[in-house]
Design a protein around this motif. Structure first.
Motif, PDB file in Angstrom:
ATOM      1  N   TRP A 167      38.634 -34.600 -15.196  1.00 42.79           N
ATOM      2  CA  TRP A 167      39.605 -34.676 -16.289  1.00 42.79           C
ATOM      3  C   TRP A 167      38.917 -35.085 -17.587  1.00 42.79           C
ATOM      4  N   VAL A 168      39.335 -34.422 -18.672  1.00 41.76           N
ATOM      5  CA  VAL A 168      38.888 -34.800 -20.012  1.00 41.76           C
ATOM      6  C   VAL A 168      40.151 -34.977 -20.861  1.00 41.76           C
ATOM      7  N   SER A 169      40.509 -36.246 -21.124  1.00 34.79           N
ATOM      8  CA  SER A 169      41.698 -36.536 -21.901  1.00 34.79           C
ATOM      9  C   SER A 169      41.302 -36.735 -23.353  1.00 34.79           C
ATOM     10  N   ALA A 170      41.654 -35.766 -24.182  1.00 37.51           N
ATOM     11  CA  ALA A 170      41.293 -35.828 -25.603  1.00 37.51           C
ATOM     12  C   ALA A 170      42.311 -35.004 -26.362  1.00 37.51           C
ATOM     13  N   GLY A 171      42.501 -35.324 -27.616  1.00 40.08           N
ATOM     14  CA  GLY A 171      43.437 -34.554 -28.418  1.00 40.08           C
ATOM     15  C   GLY A 171      44.753 -35.271 -28.565  1.00 40.08           C
ATOM     16  N   MET A 172      45.150 -35.451 -29.822  1.00 34.11           N
ATOM     17  CA  MET A 172      46.417 -36.079 -30.157  1.00 34.11           C
ATOM     18  C   MET A 172      47.157 -35.093 -31.077  1.00 34.11           C
ATOM     19  N   SER A 173      48.231 -35.547 -31.730  1.00 33.19           N
ATOM     20  CA  SER A 173      49.041 -34.613 -32.526  1.00 33.19           C
ATOM     21  C   SER A 173      48.212 -33.859 -33.567  1.00 33.19           C
ATOM     22  N   ARG A 206      38.556 -40.234 -12.182  1.00 29.75           N
ATOM     23  CA  ARG A 206      39.083 -38.906 -12.507  1.00 29.75           C
ATOM     24  C   ARG A 206      38.366 -38.231 -13.661  1.00 29.75           C
ATOM     25  N   GLY A 207      37.693 -39.018 -14.524  1.00 25.63           N
ATOM     26  CA  GLY A 207      37.016 -38.399 -15.658  1.00 25.63           C
ATOM     27  C   GLY A 207      36.930 -39.321 -16.844  1.00 25.63           C
ATOM     28  N   VAL A 208      37.072 -38.735 -18.027  1.00 26.97           N
ATOM     29  CA  VAL A 208      36.870 -39.486 -19.269  1.00 26.97           C
ATOM     30  C   VAL A 208      38.036 -39.289 -20.235  1.00 26.97           C
ATOM     31  N   MET A 209      38.152 -40.240 -21.134  1.00 31.77           N
ATOM     32  CA  MET A 209      39.155 -40.183 -22.200  1.00 31.77           C
ATOM     33  C   MET A 209      38.498 -40.612 -23.504  1.00 31.77           C
ATOM     34  N   ALA A 210      38.964 -40.055 -24.614  1.00 32.51           N
ATOM     35  CA  ALA A 210      38.478 -40.531 -25.912  1.00 32.51           C
ATOM     36  C   ALA A 210      39.467 -40.211 -27.019  1.00 32.51           C
ATOM     37  N   VAL A 211      39.301 -40.952 -28.101  1.00 31.05           N
ATOM     38  CA  VAL A 211      40.030 -40.737 -29.341  1.00 31.05           C
ATOM     39  C   VAL A 211      38.977 -40.335 -30.371  1.00 31.05           C
TER      40      VAL A 211
END
Ligand SMILES: *Cc1c(COP(=O)(O)O)cnc(C)c1O
Length: 238
Positions: free
Chosen positions: A204-210, A169-174
């Motif tokens: 999908w690009v999963s990034a960003g937290m509070s 689906r894509g990538v994720m990062a912290v």
């Protein structure tokens, strides 16, 4: 007013503040708020909170520890929720994660793929997979976030895409600790483009937290993972 009513009010207030931040950041970046999926990270908080969140319209929840996630997903099995596994994964637990997770965001090495594929098969489902990218300036350093080094991501993504039972689906990062997140999220956008070259559907690009959701959305995040801004601060992490 019961304790649950009070908790529901708190969560509702926090959620609307987070949704406003997402909308504002999206508007600034010329993107609409519905381009960004909000996943609420419920780690350390009870299943009762997950239930309240579902009642407040949340469809995506994230967890980072296998046992806690498994128990909570079981307690909430009657709810229409998409469960995201976002934590460090051991290869001997990978198959079990497929028992409740719909999305595994933290795939950072090929060694996990066999277990995930077997678990997907055993549970008769297709798992959505994100490759976790290490955005630390020096990914070889002793103390580092998890994730695959950026130059190894396209190959790993290709292996996910060709593994039965998994859907790339894509990538994720912290973002790296203690550094400006913006250049890191821009780097992630470049890696995401390389992954789309492997599989155009992997968008999908999963990034960003509070603390950094605005910077992530400016750099093109499609998914944000928000914990403390919705649920409050966690008891000190184990
Ligand atoms: C805990 C966690 C989050 C949420 O962090 P907050 O700062 O509480 O919003 C997001 N992503 C991952 C991978 C996490 O472990």
């Amino acid at each position: 007013m019961t304790d649950q009513d009070g908790r529901r009010e708190t969560l509702a207030r926090n959620l609307s503040a987070v949704r406003e931040r997402i909308a504002a950041a999206g508007a600034q970046a010329g993107r609409s708020a519905d381009e960004v999926t909000l996943t609420v990270v419920t780690k350390f908080f009870p299943a009762s909170d997950v239930r309240l969140l579902a009642g407040l319209g949340i469809a995506h929840v994230g967890e980072n520890r296998h046992q806690e996630a498994q128990a909570k997903a079981e307690a909430c099995a009657d709810l229409e929720l998409t469960w995201h596994f976002i934590g460090g994964l051991q290869s001997n637990k990978a198959a079990a994660v497929a028992g409740y997770a719909d999305v595994v965001e933290s795939v950072d090495r090929a060694k996990l793929l066999r277990g995930l594929s077997r678990g997907a098969h055993e549970h008769d489902r297709v798992l959505d997979v994100l490759v976790q990218v290490n955005l630390d300036p020096d990914p070889g350093a002793a103390i580092t976030r998890s994730g695959a080094a950026p130059d190894q991501v396209p190959e790993l993504a290709g292996r996910v895409a060709t593994t039965e039972g998994l859907r790339l689906r894509g990538v994720m990062a912290v973002a790296p600790l203690g550094a400006d997140p913006a250049p890191a999220f821009d780097r992630l956008a470049e890696v995401a483009a390389e992954v789309r070259a492997v599989d155009p559907g992997a968008s999908w690009v999963s990034a960003g937290m509070s603390g950094d959701l605005e910077a992530a959305i400016r750099s093109g995040a499609t998914h944000v993972r928000i914990g403390s801004a919705v649920l409050g601060s966690r008891p000190s992490e184990r």
